[in-house]
Design an enzyme around this catalytic site. Structure first.
Site, PDB file in Angstrom:
ATOM      1  N   GLY A 169     125.445  23.059   7.419  1.00 35.84           N
ATOM      2  CA  GLY A 169     124.053  23.206   7.023  1.00 35.84           C
ATOM      3  C   GLY A 169     123.710  22.231   5.920  1.00 35.84           C
ATOM      4  O   GLY A 169     123.994  21.044   5.994  1.00 35.84           O
ATOM      5  N   GLY A 170     123.104  22.777   4.853  1.00 35.17           N
ATOM      6  CA  GLY A 170     122.641  21.928   3.753  1.00 35.17           C
ATOM      7  C   GLY A 170     123.740  21.116   3.118  1.00 35.17           C
ATOM      8  O   GLY A 170     123.490  20.035   2.578  1.00 35.17           O
ATOM      9  N   GLY A 404     126.877 -15.810  18.647  1.00 33.40           N
ATOM     10  CA  GLY A 404     126.170 -15.157  17.545  1.00 33.40           C
ATOM     11  C   GLY A 404     127.142 -14.547  16.552  1.00 33.40           C
ATOM     12  O   GLY A 404     126.855 -14.471  15.349  1.00 33.40           O
ATOM     13  N   ALA A 405     128.297 -14.125  17.054  1.00 33.26           N
ATOM     14  CA  ALA A 405     129.268 -13.488  16.170  1.00 33.26           C
ATOM     15  C   ALA A 405     129.789 -14.483  15.129  1.00 33.26           C
ATOM     16  O   ALA A 405     130.128 -14.100  14.009  1.00 33.26           O
ATOM     17  CB  ALA A 405     130.414 -12.905  16.985  1.00 33.26           C
TER      18      ALA A 405
HETATM   19  C1  HXC Z   1     126.313  33.756   0.530  1.00 34.00           C
HETATM   20  C2  HXC Z   1     128.346  33.501   1.491  1.00 34.00           C
HETATM   21  C3  HXC Z   1     127.865  32.437   2.291  1.00 34.00           C
HETATM   22  C4  HXC Z   1     126.514  32.076   2.134  1.00 34.00           C
HETATM   23  C5  HXC Z   1     129.932  32.723   2.754  1.00 34.00           C
HETATM   24  N1  HXC Z   1     129.637  33.634   1.837  1.00 34.00           N
HETATM   25  N2  HXC Z   1     128.862  31.976   3.064  1.00 34.00           N
HETATM   26  N3  HXC Z   1     127.568  34.147   0.627  1.00 34.00           N
HETATM   27  N4  HXC Z   1     125.769  32.748   1.235  1.00 34.00           N
HETATM   28  N5  HXC Z   1     125.992  31.064   2.831  1.00 34.00           N
HETATM   29  C6  HXC Z   1     130.531  34.632   1.238  1.00 34.00           C
HETATM   30  C7  HXC Z   1     130.914  35.717   2.191  1.00 34.00           C
HETATM   31  O1  HXC Z   1     129.975  36.748   2.142  1.00 34.00           O
HETATM   32  C8  HXC Z   1     132.271  36.156   1.644  1.00 34.00           C
HETATM   33  O2  HXC Z   1     132.046  36.965   0.512  1.00 34.00           O
HETATM   34  C9  HXC Z   1     132.850  34.851   1.122  1.00 34.00           C
HETATM   35  O3  HXC Z   1     131.751  33.972   0.937  1.00 34.00           O
HETATM   36  C10 HXC Z   1     133.824  34.219   2.092  1.00 34.00           C
HETATM   37  O4  HXC Z   1     133.217  34.154   3.369  1.00 34.00           O
HETATM   38  P1  HXC Z   1     133.966  34.609   4.704  1.00 34.00           P
HETATM   39  O5  HXC Z   1     132.953  34.652   5.768  1.00 34.00           O
HETATM   40  O6  HXC Z   1     134.760  35.844   4.432  1.00 34.00           O
HETATM   41  O7  HXC Z   1     134.975  33.393   4.881  1.00 34.00           O
HETATM   42  P2  HXC Z   1     135.452  32.685   6.219  1.00 34.00           P
HETATM   43  O8  HXC Z   1     135.816  33.697   7.239  1.00 34.00           O
HETATM   44  O9  HXC Z   1     136.491  31.701   5.790  1.00 34.00           O
HETATM   45  O10 HXC Z   1     134.177  31.913   6.769  1.00 34.00           O
HETATM   46  C11 HXC Z   1     133.591  30.879   6.037  1.00 34.00           C
HETATM   47  C12 HXC Z   1     132.225  30.482   6.674  1.00 34.00           C
HETATM   48  C13 HXC Z   1     131.342  31.746   6.839  1.00 34.00           C
HETATM   49  C14 HXC Z   1     132.498  29.854   8.028  1.00 34.00           C
HETATM   50  C15 HXC Z   1     131.616  29.440   5.754  1.00 34.00           C
HETATM   51  O11 HXC Z   1     131.340  32.443   5.597  1.00 34.00           O
HETATM   52  C16 HXC Z   1     129.947  31.418   7.208  1.00 34.00           C
HETATM   53  O12 HXC Z   1     129.650  31.143   8.370  1.00 34.00           O
HETATM   54  N6  HXC Z   1     129.007  31.496   6.237  1.00 34.00           N
HETATM   55  C17 HXC Z   1     127.624  31.278   6.479  1.00 34.00           C
HETATM   56  C18 HXC Z   1     127.349  29.823   6.724  1.00 34.00           C
HETATM   57  C19 HXC Z   1     125.884  29.574   6.845  1.00 34.00           C
HETATM   58  O13 HXC Z   1     125.268  29.905   7.868  1.00 34.00           O
HETATM   59  N7  HXC Z   1     125.253  29.065   5.755  1.00 34.00           N
HETATM   60  C20 HXC Z   1     123.875  28.785   5.714  1.00 34.00           C
HETATM   61  C21 HXC Z   1     123.687  27.425   6.370  1.00 34.00           C
HETATM   62  S1  HXC Z   1     122.016  27.000   6.404  1.00 34.00           S
HETATM   63  P3  HXC Z   1     133.105  38.059   0.026  1.00 34.00           P
HETATM   64  O14 HXC Z   1     132.420  38.747  -1.089  1.00 34.00           O
HETATM   65  O15 HXC Z   1     133.395  38.902   1.209  1.00 34.00           O
HETATM   66  O16 HXC Z   1     134.319  37.286  -0.430  1.00 34.00           O
HETATM   67  C22 HXC Z   1     121.844  25.910   5.196  1.00 34.00           C
HETATM   68  C23 HXC Z   1     120.462  25.419   5.098  1.00 34.00           C
HETATM   69  C24 HXC Z   1     120.288  24.455   3.968  1.00 34.00           C
HETATM   70  O17 HXC Z   1     122.735  25.563   4.514  1.00 34.00           O
HETATM   71  C25 HXC Z   1     119.394  23.376   4.400  1.00 34.00           C
HETATM   72  C26 HXC Z   1     119.079  22.452   3.263  1.00 34.00           C
HETATM   73  C27 HXC Z   1     118.536  21.191   3.777  1.00 34.00           C
END
Ligand code: HXC
Length: 510
Positions: A169-170, A404-405
């Site tokens: 994502g971001g 050209g190269a």
């Molecule tokens: C808040 C988050 C988080 C998030 C993970 N965590 N991603 N908290 N916001 N985006 C937290 C979880 O709740 C968890 O908390 C801890 O981090 C570890 O995550 P897990 O899922 O247990 O770890 P893992 O199984 O290793 O998976 C990692 C992951 C997954 C693949 C990154 O967490 C995930 O898919 N997260 C969401 C990704 C996502 O969709 N992000 C938004 C993208 S959109 P605890 O308390 O249990 O330890 C974006 C838009 C921006 O970024 C655009 C700007 C231009």
């Protein structure tokens, strides 16, 4: 006073503990280091000075008011790499998955701005779950603030990103706007949308590794400039890279004491180019034999291998090397190799690093795949990059420089400062066979005559002397003296001054 100091230490310990023992253990179990362990390996021992370790997020939604961890998922500050000041931010996956809140973004922006102000490289270590989902638009605003600083710092200070865990994502766009992205094999991945979204939208089923693992980006997409085995290797290599770079665009390329004789002859180079012009040889051998102590930091070594780019030193001075690789696709220029080298040339030019170009190129790659993919525009990137570059440019043509190269590869016509050719150089519009088949098409049915014409063409053009007689080549040099001649050329160019006409910015064919 004593209890105040104890309180300070207690708060610091709390911040250093990140997301707690359990999450740290889970991080280690995945083969990953923590944010602080990574910083310790990246920087000179004891040099890290941390900022903002007490910063907390300001969110009150979804129970976040009860979950505040000092530092808020990113460790920031500055330290040194072999004495050179660098700024650093390191995402802490153990704290809210390293996700980005408004406060977390402000910490990053603070070090980005400091790096630009001071004129020091900035290194970001990524291991995070993207936007902090509980924060909504504050997180998006934070990303945009970081992107803005990336753009303002581009060409001002070197920006390096190391992907050491999830990056989605971001999080992907900030690294994308930095100068170099390095990834760690098996533990890191980068994509705009993850496997679940891909499946929903396109019905494609892929794993995270297949979609955006280190091997994919280092060898297939070209998004990453390198893939390393583990955190330790990645951080050690970043230290090595930083050594080659100036701290900012205000500095010249670093020059350090060299213990490798600049006048060293390499007799084996006299037989590097095979007698048969269609036989490949390894251009890396030339690079390693010419540069100081065979120390070459290659960029994108697994992608677009028909061109080699990387940093080295000659007589102690950092240089960027661009070289066609006859061993892969005969060293032809295609879309990927043009993009790879163009970006590298622009980096060198932005940071005052002289460019050495080693040429053995049969031309641009023909075919529908390349033309449909926009070879014209992509090839023009490299042409544009060389033409606008004002740093010292030294070129050595070892064998083919066709069409050209020839023009593109830092020729005299694009303000090459010193252009050498080996006696084996062939500087022509194209290879002899292709040429006679066009200009003597009427004699196509007479193989004997055609062979005669081919020999005649070779005799006339398959050498460096026509170009040398026009002054397009400054000298025809003996291969074994290449290091000495390049070193002398670079020395003569240390005072080079050249400026392009004023403009807001150019319009390179993107
Ligand atoms: C808040 C988050 C988080 C998030 C993970 N965590 N991603 N908290 N916001 N985006 C937290 C979880 O709740 C968890 O908390 C801890 O981090 C570890 O995550 P897990 O899922 O247990 O770890 P893992 O199984 O290793 O998976 C990692 C992951 C997954 C693949 C990154 O967490 C995930 O898919 N997260 C969401 C990704 C996502 O969709 N992000 C938004 C993208 S959109 P605890 O308390 O249990 O330890 C974006 C838009 C921006 O970024 C655009 C700007 C231009």
């Amino acid at each position: 006073m004593k209890h105040i100091l104890e309180e300070l230490e207690k708060r610091r310990d709390q911040a250093r503990a990140g997301g707690g023992e359990k999450r740290v253990a889970s991080q280690h179990a995945k083969g990953k280091l923590t944010a602080r362990e990574r910083i310790d390996l990246l920087l000179d021992e004891g040099s890290f000075e941390e900022y903002d370790m007490f910063v907390e997020h300001r969110s009150h939604d979804f129970g976040m008011q009860d979950q505040r961890i000092p530092g808020d998922g990113v460790v920031t500050g500055w330290g040194t790499i072999n004495g050179k000041v660098v700024y650093v931010f390191s995402k802490d996956f153990t704290v809210f998955g390293g996700s980005l809140s408004g406060a977390h973004a402000q910490k990053i922006v603070k070090v980005q701005r400091a790096a630009a102000r001071v004129g020091a490289p900035i290194i970001g270590l990524f291991d995070a779950g993207g936007a902090r989902i509980q924060e909504g638009v504050d997180s998006l605003a934070g990303y945009a603030d970081i992107f803005m600083e990336n753009v303002l710092s581009s060409g001002v200070v070197p920006q390096i990103s190391v992907i050491m865990g999830p990056c989605a994502g971001g999080d992907v766009y900030s690294p994308a706007m930095t100068d170099f992205i390095f990834m760690v094999k098996d533990t890191s991945y980068m994509f705009v949308t993850g496997p679940d979204v891909v499946k929903t939208v396109t019905n494609e089923i892929v794993t995270a590794e297949e979609l955006g693992g280190a091997r994919v980006h280092a060898a297939k997409s070209g998004v990453a400039e390198g893939a390393f085995e583990n955190d330790l290797e990645a951080l050690t290599q970043v230290r090595r890279l930083v050594d080659f770079l100036p701290s900012s665009n205000r500095d010249k390329a670093p020059i350090r004491e060299s213990f490798d004789d600049a006048t060293r002859d390499e007799m084996s180079l006299d037989t590097l180019v095979p007698a048969n012009p269609n036989k490949p040889y390894d251009m890396k051998e030339l690079i390693l034999k010419v540069v100081d102590e065979a120390d070459f930091f290659e960029i994108s070594s697994e992608w677009a291998k028909n061109i080699i780019c990387g940093f080295a030193r000659i007589d102690g001075e950092s240089v960027g090397i661009v070289a066609n690789q006859p061993q892969v696709l005969a060293g032809v220029l295609d879309i990927d190799s043009s993009r790879k080298a163009a970006r590298f040339v622009r980096f060198c030019d932005a940071f005052n690093i002289p460019i050495i170009t080693l040429v053995d190129v049969p031309g641009f790659m023909p075919g529908t795949k390349q033309e449909y993919g926009g070879l014209i525009k992509h090839g023009a990137k490299l042409l544009f990059a060389y033409a606008e570059a004002t740093v010292p440019k030294v070129t050595v043509i070892t064998r083919k420089a066709y069409g050209g190269a020839y023009d593109v590869m830092s020729s005299k016509h694009l303000r090459g400062d010193v252009n050498y050719a080996w006696p084996t150089a062939e500087i022509a519009v194209m290879g002899a066979k292709g040429a006679v088949e066009i200009i003597f098409r009427a004699e196509m049915n007479d193989p004997e005559k055609l062979a005669e014409r081919e020999a005649e063409y070779k005799d006339r053009f398959a050498n460096p002397f026509v170009a040398a007689s026009r002054g397009y080549i400054d000298d025809v040099i003996k291969p074994h003296g290449t290091r000495r001649r390049i070193a002398r050329a670079l020395k003569s160019l240390r005072g080079k001054q050249l400026a392009n006409p004023w403009k807001k910015h150019d319009n390179i064919p993107l």
